[in-house]
Scaffold this active site. Structure first.
Site, short mmCIF file in Angstrom:
data_model
loop_
_atom_site.label_atom_id
_atom_site.label_comp_id
_atom_site.label_asym_id
_atom_site.label_seq_id
_atom_site.Cartn_x
_atom_site.Cartn_y
_atom_site.Cartn_z
N PHE A 167 0.93 -1.18 0.03
CA PHE A 167 -0.06 -0.20 -0.03
C PHE A 167 0.94 1.37 -0.13
CE2 PHE A 167 0.89 0.00 4.67
CZ PHE A 167 0.99 1.44 4.72
N LYS A 191 -0.90 -7.12 -9.24
CA LYS A 191 -2.01 -7.30 -8.13
C LYS A 191 -1.62 -6.26 -7.17
CE LYS A 191 -3.01 -8.28 -4.61
NZ LYS A 191 -3.53 -7.39 -3.47
N GLU A 194 -5.16 -3.64 -2.06
CA GLU A 194 -6.66 -3.59 -2.13
C GLU A 194 -6.74 -2.06 -1.29
OE1 GLU A 194 -4.61 -5.61 -0.57
OE2 GLU A 194 -5.53 -6.16 1.23
N SER A 244 5.12 -6.95 3.33
CA SER A 244 5.75 -7.13 4.62
C SER A 244 6.49 -8.54 4.62
CB SER A 244 4.63 -7.39 5.71
OG SER A 244 3.67 -8.29 5.28
N CYS A 299 9.37 1.98 3.30
CA CYS A 299 10.27 0.69 3.95
C CYS A 299 11.72 1.11 4.10
CB CYS A 299 10.32 -0.17 2.72
SG CYS A 299 11.10 0.36 1.22
N GLU A 400 8.51 -4.24 13.24
CA GLU A 400 8.43 -2.87 12.42
C GLU A 400 7.37 -2.17 12.68
OE1 GLU A 400 7.43 -3.85 8.12
OE2 GLU A 400 8.62 -2.22 7.60
P1 NAD Z 1 1.41 -6.48 2.92
O1 NAD Z 1 2.46 -7.77 3.11
O2 NAD Z 1 0.32 -6.64 3.74
O3 NAD Z 1 0.89 -6.49 1.46
C1 NAD Z 1 1.57 -6.49 0.37
C2 NAD Z 1 0.70 -7.10 -0.50
O4 NAD Z 1 0.51 -8.55 -0.37
C3 NAD Z 1 -0.63 -6.47 -1.01
O5 NAD Z 1 -1.01 -6.57 -2.17
C4 NAD Z 1 -1.79 -7.49 -0.34
O6 NAD Z 1 -2.90 -7.67 -0.97
C5 NAD Z 1 -1.01 -8.96 -0.42
N1 NAD Z 1 -1.45 -9.69 0.91
C6 NAD Z 1 -1.57 -9.36 2.09
N2 NAD Z 1 -1.86 -10.33 2.91
C7 NAD Z 1 -1.79 -11.47 2.04
C8 NAD Z 1 -1.83 -12.84 2.31
N3 NAD Z 1 -2.15 -13.27 3.43
N4 NAD Z 1 -1.62 -13.78 1.34
C9 NAD Z 1 -1.38 -13.24 0.12
N5 NAD Z 1 -1.19 -12.03 -0.24
C10 NAD Z 1 -1.36 -11.23 0.53
O7 NAD Z 1 2.13 -5.14 3.16
P2 NAD Z 1 1.59 -3.71 3.17
O8 NAD Z 1 1.06 -3.45 4.55
O9 NAD Z 1 0.83 -3.57 2.04
O10 NAD Z 1 2.93 -2.88 2.93
C11 NAD Z 1 3.79 -2.63 4.00
C12 NAD Z 1 4.93 -3.53 4.14
O11 NAD Z 1 5.64 -3.56 2.93
C13 NAD Z 1 6.00 -3.14 4.99
O12 NAD Z 1 6.39 -4.36 5.98
C14 NAD Z 1 6.92 -2.45 4.59
O13 NAD Z 1 8.34 -2.46 5.15
C15 NAD Z 1 7.06 -3.49 3.20
N6 NAD Z 1 7.50 -2.74 2.06
C16 NAD Z 1 8.90 -3.12 1.55
C17 NAD Z 1 9.51 -2.72 0.68
C18 NAD Z 1 11.05 -3.08 0.20
O14 NAD Z 1 11.51 -2.77 -0.64
N7 NAD Z 1 11.48 -3.84 0.78
C19 NAD Z 1 8.93 -1.64 0.03
C20 NAD Z 1 7.89 -0.91 0.52
C21 NAD Z 1 7.15 -1.82 1.36
#
Ligand code: NAD
Length: 515
Positions: A167, A191, A194, A244, A299, A400
C-alpha cells in the site's frame, strides 16, 4: 440509526449513494469482477469509505493470465525500437499526468502532495531507465572460440510475469516492476494493494494511451485469493513481490515450490547510527525527515536512531525541538508535511507502541496522541512520536512499527552500534552520520545491510542501480529494478554457431573440444 417518533409518518431511509467501484483491467479495458466480493477504499484523511474495489475470483485471475499469455508472442516479437518508442510515450504521459497520479495517492494512501509527487518522480526514473532497453539487452559475442565457431549470448523474456505490491507506494513500486518487465518483452499482471488500487488502473489507462497492446499490462485487484492463484498458475513464469516479511516469505516459498522465479522484498527496521563527531543539527534534520516523512510508512524510513556515546542527549534534544514544527494535516492542506496513516487499524497498532514502550521501560519523549487531529478528527492521524532509552528487548525495537514513532537506542561504542544493526533480523537500509571518512568506510565494509547511506538517511538507489535489502528484507537472489531487474525479467540463451563449407564435415564421437 435515527429514531422515528410514532406520531410521524414513517419514511423509508435514504439509500446511500452507490459507491464508485474500481474494476480490474484485463485485455486493455476495465472489467468488472465476477466474485461479488469487494473491499472498502478509505480516504484516510476523513476516515470515510470513498470507493469500493473488486476482489478477484480465481476466474478473474485466469482471465488476466489468458489475456497476457495471448499477448505475449506478438509483444516479444515487437522490435526493440517500437517497444522503446512506446516506453518513451509512457514516460511522457506519466510525467504529464504526474499531478493526477499524485492526487490519487493522496486520496487513497493519505500522503501529502509533495510526498506523492516525489513518489511519482522516483517511479518515472524507472521508466526512463527502461527506455534504454536496447542497450540493456545487448548480449555478448565471442568470435572464433574454436576454428570457425562463434558463441553468443542473448537474453529473452520469460513470458507472463506478475507483480504484487504494497500500500505504501501505490505508483512507484508497480513502476519498479512493470517498466523493466514489459521493456524486456514480457506481459504483466499487477496485483496492487487493495487499500489504494486506483493509481494502478490510472497507469493502465496511460499505458493504453501510449500504445501498449491489449493484454500486455493487466491489473487484478484483491486479496489472498488473487495472490494465491497467481502463485499457483502454471502460465505465470515469475513473481515480483514487495510487502511485509511474513507475506514475502509465503510468496517466495509458494512461488518457487511452483517452479517460478521469485524476488520477494520484505519489511524493514532501518537504523541510523550517529557517531559522536557527527554534526548534530544535520543528523537531527535527517532523523526527523526520514523518520516522519510519509508518516513513517516507508520501507526505507528511519525507525531507530543508534546514538553512540555522548551524542545521545544533544541529539535527542535537537530532534525533540524540531517535532512541534512538523505540520500534520490532510493532503488538502497545502502546508501539511505529514498526512494520516493508511487505516484506523494500522494507526491504532502504531499508537499501541506508545503504551508498550513506556510499560517496558522506554521514555516517551513526544506523544503523537496529544495531536489535535488524533483526538478530534475521524481521519487516521497520529502526531510525531519519540521513544528514548529503547532497548533491543522491547517490542518497539523488535517490531516493524511502520508509523511516525522514532525510537532511540543508546550504545557506548561504534562496535556496539554495528553489532546491533547486524544482529537485527532485517537488513533493508541503514545510515551512518559522521564527519570521519574512515569510520564511514569501515561501516560500509562491516554492515550486513543491502543499502547504506553515508550522511544520507534514505539511501534508495537511483534507477540505474538496483534496490534490495538483505536478510529478512529480501527473499530471492536478485534485487529489484535497474540492471538486476533486467536480469530478473530475462533468461540467458547461449548459441554456439558454425557455418562450415560443404564437404568439410566428418563423424567424431568425442566430446566437443576447443583445442
Ligand atoms: P502486506 O504484506 O500486507 O501486503 C503486500 C501485498 O500482499 C498486498 O498486495 C496484499 O494484498 C498482499 N497480501 C496481504 N496479505 C496477504 C496474504 N495473507 N496472502 C497473500 N497476499 C497477501 O504489506 P503492506 O502492509 O501493503 O505494505 C507494508 C509493508 O511492505 C511493510 O512491511 C514494508 O516494510 C514493506 N515494504 C517493503 C519494501 C521493500 O522494498 N523492501 C517496500 C515497500 C514496502
Amino acid at each position: 440509526m435515527t429514531q422515528v417518533a410514532p406520531s410521524q409518518e414513517s419514511r423509508p431511509e435514504a439509500t446511500p449513494p452507490e459507491l464508485e467501484r474500481v474494476h480490474h483491467w484485463i485485455g486493455g479495458r476495465a472489467v468488472a469482477g465476477t466474485s461479488g466480493r469487494s473491499g472498502p477504499i478509505y480516504d484516510p484523511a476523513t476516515g470515510k469509505v470513498a470507493r469500493e474495489v473488486d476482489f478477484a475470483a480465481v476466474e478473474d485471475v485466469d482471465a488476466a493470465v489468458a489475456a497476457a499469455r495471448e499477448a505475449f508472442p506478438a509483444w516479444r516479437a515487437t522490435s526493440l525500437s517500437k517497444r522503446t518508442d512506446i516506453l518513451f510515450r509512457i514516460r511522457n504521459l506519466v510525467e504529464q499526468h504526474r499531478r493526477d497520479v499524485a492526487a490519487l495517492l493522496t486520496a487513497e494512501h493519505g500522503k501529502v502532495p509533495s510526498d506523492a509527487l516525489g513518489e511519482v518522480a522516483r517511479g518515472l526514473e524507472n521508466l526512463e531507465f527502461a527506455c534504454g532497453v536496447p542497450n540493456l539487452l545487448k548480449g555478448g559475442f565471442s568470435e572464433q572460440v574454436s576454428t570457425g565457431v562463434d558463441v553468443y549470448q542473448i537474453r529473452q523474456p520469460l513470458g507472463v510475469v506478475a507483480g504484487i505490491t504494497p500500500f505504501n507506494f501505490p505508483a512507484m513500486v508497480p513502476m519498479w516492476m512493470f517498466a523493466n518487465a514489459i521493456a524486456c518483452g514480457n506481459t504483466f499482471i499487477l496485483k496492487p494493494s487493495e487499500k489504494d488500487p486506483s493509481a494502478s488502473v490510472f497507469l493502465a489507462e496511460l499505458l493504453r494511451e501510449a500504445g501498449v497492446p491489449e493484454g500486455v499490462f493487466n491489473v487484478v485487484h484483491g486479496d489472498k485469493v488473487a495472490v494465491d492463484r497467481i502463485l499457483e498458475h502454471p502460465d505465470v513464469a515469475a513473481v515480483s513481490f514487495v510487502g511485509s516479511t511474513p507475506i514475502a516469505r509465503h510468496i517466495y516459498e509458494t512461488g518457487t515450490r511452483n517452479g517460478k522465479r521469485v524476488q520477494a522484498l520484505g519489511g524493514a527496521k532501518n537504523h541510523m547510527v550517529v557517531l559522536p563527531d557527527a554534526d548534530i543539527g544535520m543528523a537531527a534534520d535527517a532523523a526527523v525527515s526520514a523518520g516522519y516523512g510519509s508518516s513513517g510508512e516507508r520501507c526505507m524510513a528511519i525507525a531507530t536512531i543508534v546514538a553512540v556515546g555522548g551524542v545521545a542527549d544533544p541529539l535527542v534534544d535537537a530532534i525533540t525541538s524540531r517535532l512541534p514544527k512538523v505540520r500534520v494535516g490532510p493532503g488538502t492542506d497545502p502546508d501539511a508535511e505529514m498526512g494520516p496513516l493508511v487505516t484506523r487499524e494500522h494507526r491504532d497498532r502504531v499508537a499501541s507502541y506508545l503504551e508498550s514502550g513506556p510499560a517496558q521501560g522506554a521514555e516517551l519523549v513526544a506523544d503523537g496522541r496529544e495531536h489535535a487531529l488524533y483526538r478530534d478528527s475521524d481521519g487516521f492521524f497520529l502526531g510525531a512520536s519519540l521513544l528514548d532509552h529503547v532497548t533491543p528487548q522491547m517490542d518497539a525495537y523488535r517490531d516493524e512499527i511502520f508509523g511516525p514513532v522514532l525510537t532511540v537506542v543508546r550504545v557506548d561504542s561504534y562496535d556496539e552500534a554495528v553489532r546491533l544493526v547486524n544482529e537485527n533480523p532485517y537488513g533493508n537500509g541503514t545510515a551512518i552520520f559522521t564527519r570521519d571518512g574512515g569510520a564511514a568506510r569501515q561501516f560500509q565494509f562491516d554492515v550486513d545491510v543491502g543499502m547504506v547511506g553515508i550522511n544520507v538517511p534514505i539511501p534508495v538507489p537511483v534507477a540505474y542501480y538496483s534496490f534490495g535489502g538483505w536478510k529478512a528484507s529480501l527473499f530471492g537472489d536478485l534485487h529489484m529494478y535497474g540492471p538486476e531487474g533486467i536480469q530478473f525479467y530475462t533468461r540467458a540463451k547461449v548459441v554456439t554457431s558454425r557455418w562450415p563449407d560443404p564437404g568439410t564435415s566428418k563423424v567424431d564421437l568425442g566430446f566437443p573440444r576447443t583445442r
